[in-house]
Design an enzyme around this catalytic site. Structure first.
Site: not given
Lengths: 72, 324
Positions: B32, B35, B96, B136, B147, B149, B151
């Site tokens: 990933c 991470c 994660h 998203n 993971h 997150h 944007q």
């Protein structure tokens, strides 16, 4: 109204609006020039909002200027 | 190849970004890129062995600080522009296998401060006219990295949805001398049928005109134009209501609910927007536990949404779902 600091000074001025969290902001650059910013929640610290730490990154990061976005 | 191409028919910019075809697509967890870089392991986007939250410029950006010249010539009818702007990735945690809803409320409160800091920084850039913060979540939405997150897109133009909201709220303000969103809030709270959750600072509701089943909007009750206008207590209360909505989604069908979370706020182009009201919108893609809501002919081809559910019923269902 409290407004978070831009990355151009050392600490957030204390005002009447006291946040309940203290966050340290460390601005670095990756080797290809992209910025990478760490935000750390400081448990137990006196609430200060966002505090800018421009002392630089670790071994694989290059310390950036106080604000990497202010290039132009 | 990357540029902005003007559509003179719809009067909107389209971003071409062919380099995004190469972006990382569902790597195994040990590879990933979001991470932290563990000792002896492959280098990720974050060189430190651990982090709390981190923000970095997207390796496969749609918009960039120093964009290349457009790869195609424009015309008077269809001009092109360099795809100037900033695309950032916001890493919520180094862990994660978790998600935003499962994080302690202080972490979500921290994220609100990070969002505000990024809005202020990116919005101060002269070429940036609109800072769009979003998440998203889930394969159904097209996420390619699992993971946790979000944007941020810092656009060199005000995008179409924001333009429509700004025009609608400006028109209402000029005719009635009041904020359209403040009025919606007042009338929805008086009615009560579409309220999902609230605290002293924020209200979550299914809008009367919801386009998606289980769509929810979260609005600060005080008139605020942007996340930077929220004071410390309002940020805390926003975090609480956001977490409540996300937990209700997960408990609705006892699984992690995918969604798009979109933050709508005033542009950063230097104009004043006293008529606009900051808020967060959630669009889950499911219309039932096992049926997706597709954007098909009417939605994609005509721009007219067909909602297969009643907002009053989805709001009641969400209201009665515990945010455990």
């Amino acid at each position: 109204m409290f407004r978070p600091l831009r990355a151009e000074a050392g600490t957030v001025p204390r005002g009447t609006e006291v946040p309940s969290v203290a966050i340290r902001k460390t601005v670095t650059r990756k080797e290809d020039g992209r910025h990478l910013i760490y935000y750390t929640l400081e448990e137990g610290a006196e609430p200060d909002g966002v505090v800018v730490d421009d002392s630089g990154g670790d071994h694989s990061e290059r310390a950036a200027s106080a604000d990497p976005e202010r290039e132009r | 190849m990357s540029e902005l191409r003007w559509n003179p028919v719809l009067r909107e910019w389209v971003v071409t970004a062919t380099q995004r075809q190469e972006r990382t697509f569902f790597p195994p967890p040990e590879y990933c890129p979001l991470c932290p870089t563990r000792p002896g392991a492959f280098p990720t986007e974050v060189p430190r062995p651990d982090y709390d939250m981190a923000v970095f410029e997207n390796r496969f950006p749609s918009l960039r600080r120093n964009p290349p010249e457009p790869g195609v010539a424009g015309s008077e009818l269809c001009p092109v522009r360099p795809s100037e702007g900033v695309c950032e990735v916001v890493l919520y945690t180094s862990e994660h296998n978790t998600e935003l809803a499962a994080m302690p409320i202080r972490k979500i409160e921290q994220l609100v401060w990070v969002w505000a800091d990024r809005f202020a920084d990116l919005g101060a850039r002269p070429e940036v006219e609109y800072v769009f913060i979003f998440e998203n979540k889930g394969k159904e939405i097209g996420v390619t990295l699992s993971h946790p997150h979000g944007q941020i897109y810092a656009y060199p133009f005000v995008p179409p949805t924001a333009q429509r909201e700004l025009a609608g709220s400006r028109d209402h303000f000029e005719r009635h001398r009041e904020c359209l969103f403040c009025r919606i809030l007042r009338e929805e709270r008086a009615d009560g049928r579409r309220i999902v959750a609230e605290n002293d600072g924020c209200t979550a509701l299914v809008p009367f005109f919801a386009r998606y089943p289980y769509e929810v909007h979260v609005l600060p009750r005080a008139h605020r134009e942007a996340i930077t206008d929220l004071d410390a207590s309002e940020r805390r209360m926003l975090a609480e209501v956001l977490q409540t909505v996300m937990l209700k989604y997960n408990n609705l069908w006892n699984r992690s609910m995918p969604y798009i979370m979109a933050m709508h706020q005033r542009p950063t182009d230097g104009d004043r927007y006293p008529h606009y009201h900051y808020h967060v919108e959630f669009y889950p893609p499911y219309r039932t536990e096992d049926k997706l809501k597709y954007l098909a002919g009417s939605e994609a081809g005509a721009g007219a949404f067909i909602n297969d559910t009643l907002p009053e019923e989805t709001a009641r269902t969400l209201r009665e779902t515990e945010p455990r």
